[in-house]
Design a protein around this motif. Structure first.
Motif, short mmCIF file in Angstrom:
data_model
loop_
_atom_site.label_atom_id
_atom_site.label_comp_id
_atom_site.label_asym_id
_atom_site.label_seq_id
_atom_site.Cartn_x
_atom_site.Cartn_y
_atom_site.Cartn_z
N MET A 153 0.83 -1.22 0.00
CA MET A 153 0.00 0.00 0.00
C MET A 153 0.86 1.26 0.00
N ILE A 154 1.94 1.26 0.77
CA ILE A 154 2.80 2.45 0.83
C ILE A 154 3.53 2.66 -0.49
N THR A 155 4.10 1.59 -1.03
CA THR A 155 4.91 1.73 -2.25
C THR A 155 4.06 2.04 -3.48
N VAL A 156 2.80 1.56 -3.50
CA VAL A 156 1.95 1.78 -4.68
C VAL A 156 1.20 3.10 -4.60
N PHE A 157 0.62 3.39 -3.44
CA PHE A 157 -0.26 4.55 -3.34
C PHE A 157 0.39 5.78 -2.72
N ALA A 158 1.52 5.61 -2.06
CA ALA A 158 2.10 6.76 -1.36
C ALA A 158 3.60 6.84 -1.53
N ASP A 159 4.10 6.42 -2.70
CA ASP A 159 5.55 6.40 -2.88
C ASP A 159 6.11 7.78 -3.19
N HIS A 160 5.25 8.76 -3.57
CA HIS A 160 5.74 10.08 -3.94
C HIS A 160 5.50 11.13 -2.85
N VAL A 161 5.11 10.68 -1.68
CA VAL A 161 4.94 11.60 -0.56
C VAL A 161 5.82 11.12 0.59
N ASP A 162 5.92 11.97 1.64
CA ASP A 162 6.87 11.62 2.70
C ASP A 162 6.22 10.73 3.76
N LEU A 163 5.84 9.54 3.32
CA LEU A 163 5.46 8.46 4.23
C LEU A 163 6.55 7.40 4.09
N ASP A 164 7.61 7.56 4.85
CA ASP A 164 8.84 6.81 4.67
C ASP A 164 8.75 5.44 5.33
N PRO A 165 8.85 4.35 4.55
CA PRO A 165 8.80 3.02 5.17
C PRO A 165 9.93 2.79 6.16
N ASP A 166 11.13 3.34 5.89
CA ASP A 166 12.25 3.16 6.82
C ASP A 166 11.96 3.78 8.17
N CYS A 167 11.26 4.93 8.18
CA CYS A 167 10.92 5.56 9.45
C CYS A 167 9.94 4.69 10.23
N VAL A 168 9.00 4.07 9.51
CA VAL A 168 8.02 3.20 10.16
C VAL A 168 8.69 1.93 10.68
N LEU A 169 9.67 1.43 9.93
CA LEU A 169 10.30 0.17 10.31
C LEU A 169 11.31 0.37 11.43
N TYR A 170 12.15 1.38 11.32
CA TYR A 170 13.28 1.53 12.24
C TYR A 170 13.10 2.67 13.24
N GLY A 171 12.33 3.70 12.88
CA GLY A 171 12.17 4.83 13.77
C GLY A 171 13.47 5.61 13.93
N GLU A 172 13.38 6.77 14.52
CA GLU A 172 14.60 7.53 14.81
C GLU A 172 14.32 8.46 15.97
N ILE A 173 14.76 8.02 17.13
CA ILE A 173 14.46 8.75 18.36
C ILE A 173 15.16 10.11 18.39
N GLY A 174 16.24 10.26 17.62
CA GLY A 174 16.96 11.52 17.60
C GLY A 174 16.18 12.66 16.98
N PHE A 175 15.21 12.34 16.10
CA PHE A 175 14.43 13.38 15.45
C PHE A 175 13.29 13.89 16.31
#
Length: 306
Positions: free
Chosen positions: A105-127
């Protein structure tokens, strides 16, 4: 933020360990991805920007993730009860399928907006520190994710304290709980629903993959140190503080992901508890070694005196 995430996840995850449902946390943490993606697309439709552009309404994202988490739990129970598939296999089938669906769903329908799969998978507490701050009486109190996680951690603690008897009985003996008038099924689904809320709140810091470590390690560590549930629950914040502090220093030292370093630090604490716990590790090995070295008549006399 690390302390709050590990505390909230650890308090809820302790009951997963007691119920032998450790993989359920992994299942929910991965299956909420299609819920987040669906809520993102629905937010775009409601905002009139189109489903492909999406919308990150916090309330809508929470509802989508919560619906996915509860739906995942129901689907696992349905497969387990209506087929010959064991529960562990049902968990594996469900969470892998839903996680794959979310990635599609993310790669097909939202690949051109900033819904980053890496952020969902790994997160980044520093941000987290760069998020908007919550203002109280004109003063900046804390970043919004930290304030949200603090509220979730507090509500989790109140949930555990308020329904301690119900959670205790349904975790150890659902049949006894039902005979005592406690609806074991309702308590189970309520716990899974709240678990979904906790996991979604932790996404921004640790992501879907590392959240399973924060769910299981604190409770598992406490259970190695004590057989009393109140003590185990009291040890969760202690383990959270140590994991967050040691993980932060480890991340600075190795220049790596802070969330991952906190997970490694938590695993290290688990290893220490395993080695130094009263009923495991070195103490059990030393007891067996001393028993093996004790002469047979003397060992018999010690057993009779005991």
């Amino acid at each position: 933020m690390g302390f709050l995430v590990i505390t909230a996840c650890g308090l809820a995850g302790t009951y997963l360990v007691l119920r032998r449902l450790a993989l359920m946390g992994d299942a929910i943490s991965h299956s909420v991805l299609p819920g987040l993606a669906g809520a993102f697309l629905a937010g775009g439709l409601l905002a009139g920007t189109g489903g492909g552009h999406g919308g990150r309404s916090p309330g809508l994202m929470f509802l989508g993730a919560l619906a996915a988490g509860v739906g995942d739990t129901g689907l696992i129970e349905f497969i387990h009860r209506r087929s010959r598939i064991k529960q562990d296999a049902a968990i594996g089938i469900t969470f892998s399928t839903l996680f794959a669906l979310g990635v599609v769903m993310i790669t097909v329908f939202a690949d051109h907006v900033d819904l980053d799969p890496d952020c969902v998978l790994y997160g980044e507490i520093g941000f987290v520190a760069f998020a908007d701050f919550v203002r109280v009486a004109g003063r900046e109190l804390a970043p919004e994710p930290v304030a949200l996680m603090a509220a979730v951690a507090l509500l989790t603690a109140l949930f555990v304290l308020g329904f301690y008897k119900e959670l205790l009985l349904t975790s150890f003996d659902p049949g006894l709980a039902t005979s005592a008038g406690i609806p074991a099924g309702v308590v189970h689904y309520a716990l899974m629903a709240w678990l979904g809320v906790v996991i979604v709140s932790a996404f921004e810091a640790v992501g879907a993959i590392l959240v399973i470590a924060t769910l299981i390690l604190p409770g598992a560590t406490g259970l190695l140190l004590s057989h009393r549930l109140p003590v185990v629950l009291a040890l969760v914040p202690v383990q959270a503080a140590l994991s967050a502090l040691l993980g932060l220093h480890l991340a600075v030292w190795l220049d790596c992901s802070t969330a991952a370093a906190m997970g490694v630090a938590g695993c290290g604490l688990f290893g220490l508890a395993w080695l130094l716990g009263p009923d495991s590790g070195c103490r059990r090995w030393l007891a067996r070694r001393n028993a093996a070295r004790t002469p047979w008549p003397e060992a018999v006399g010690m057993r009779r005196s005991q």
